[in-house]
Design an enzyme around this catalytic site. Sequence first.
Site, mmCIF file in Angstrom:
data_model
loop_
_atom_site.group_PDB
_atom_site.id
_atom_site.type_symbol
_atom_site.label_atom_id
_atom_site.label_comp_id
_atom_site.label_asym_id
_atom_site.label_seq_id
_atom_site.Cartn_x
_atom_site.Cartn_y
_atom_site.Cartn_z
ATOM 1 N N LYS A 111 0.813 -1.219 0.000
ATOM 2 C CA LYS A 111 0.000 0.000 0.000
ATOM 3 C C LYS A 111 0.849 1.273 0.000
ATOM 4 O O LYS A 111 0.434 2.295 -0.536
ATOM 5 C CB LYS A 111 -0.943 -0.004 1.202
ATOM 6 N N LYS A 194 -8.118 -9.102 -7.711
ATOM 7 C CA LYS A 194 -9.199 -9.293 -6.746
ATOM 8 C C LYS A 194 -10.325 -8.286 -7.012
ATOM 9 O O LYS A 194 -10.065 -7.136 -7.357
ATOM 10 C CB LYS A 194 -8.654 -9.101 -5.326
ATOM 11 N N LYS A 197 -13.557 -2.638 -4.325
ATOM 12 C CA LYS A 197 -14.392 -1.436 -4.325
ATOM 13 C C LYS A 197 -13.675 -0.247 -4.948
ATOM 14 O O LYS A 197 -14.307 0.721 -5.357
ATOM 15 C CB LYS A 197 -14.790 -1.088 -2.884
#
Length: 332
Positions: A111, A194, A197
């Site tokens: 991240k 994956k 959202k």
Amino acid sequence: MGIILSGVQPTGNLTLGNYLGAIRNWVTMQSHNTCFFCIVDLHALTVPQDPKKLKMQTREVAAAYIASGINPSLSTIFIQSNISAHTELSWFLSCFTPMGWLNRMIQFKEKSGKNRESSVLGLYAYPVLQAADILLYKATDVPVGEDQKQHVELARDIAGAFNRAYEKEIFPLPEPQILGEATRVMSLRDGTKKMSKSDPSEFSRIHLRDDADTIAQKIKKAKTDPDPLPEDPKLLTERPEAFNLVNIYSALSNQSLESVCHQFAGAQFSTFKPALADLVVSIIAPIGLEIERLMNHEDELDGILKKGNDHAREVAEKTLHEVQKTIGILRV
């Protein structure tokens, strides 16, 4: 009978991936376990959040839990930030967590990327808060996605370090549970990624609030390949988009991959996709309607959350006071 703890961040519309990879499995656990399911809003703060959206999305996650079958009479549904013991225990546990353990956390590396020096402390340290989430309720089992397994293992390490330091079994060592056929649901536009959202394409995912027509349209436009479905699921290994759709059908129909492939062997996607769309609509559309109903009845939803918060706080503070007493914190 175990103690279950898990949660989802309130960072936008939940997807079919959240349902199949997590929430549906929780529903089956609640009848024979003590279950705590939280909305982990503190974890969401590692990236900037719009205050109004954060409040709305917190309610939305709670509504999705209930609409998906989590029963407030059987499980404790609560908001992480409303229980101050989470952040208090996180500090205590951080004093038992070597930097080397956090440096091994893969998610921080992924991240933060090349911007590691400008990343916020919360992103680096949030696995310790996650350990506090788990250990406050003395959870024995933590249902998580594969990408969070390392964090549960860290919670085990921290619990063990604390127990050894005071020669007391204060915390059980939690076990990660990776459950279900579709623990990792992939993007409808790219079977190697994956379902997320945050993907810029709305057609990459199915939201739990999507209506029947939207679901059917997204399945129709899902990326596939020109080959028919094989009878042997092993032949889908090199066909990620085909495998993803068969995997979704398998999970939603509670059938094995072998059974689904046998049923549709030789079929083109022009035949398989409508069957998949009908199946997804039959399960997800009613969930979306109930989410909408609950979101339009905030008093009912907030009443459920208040009850859950009260019970979670009672349990969490009991553990926190035990920890404080063990450490030697003077409480006047």
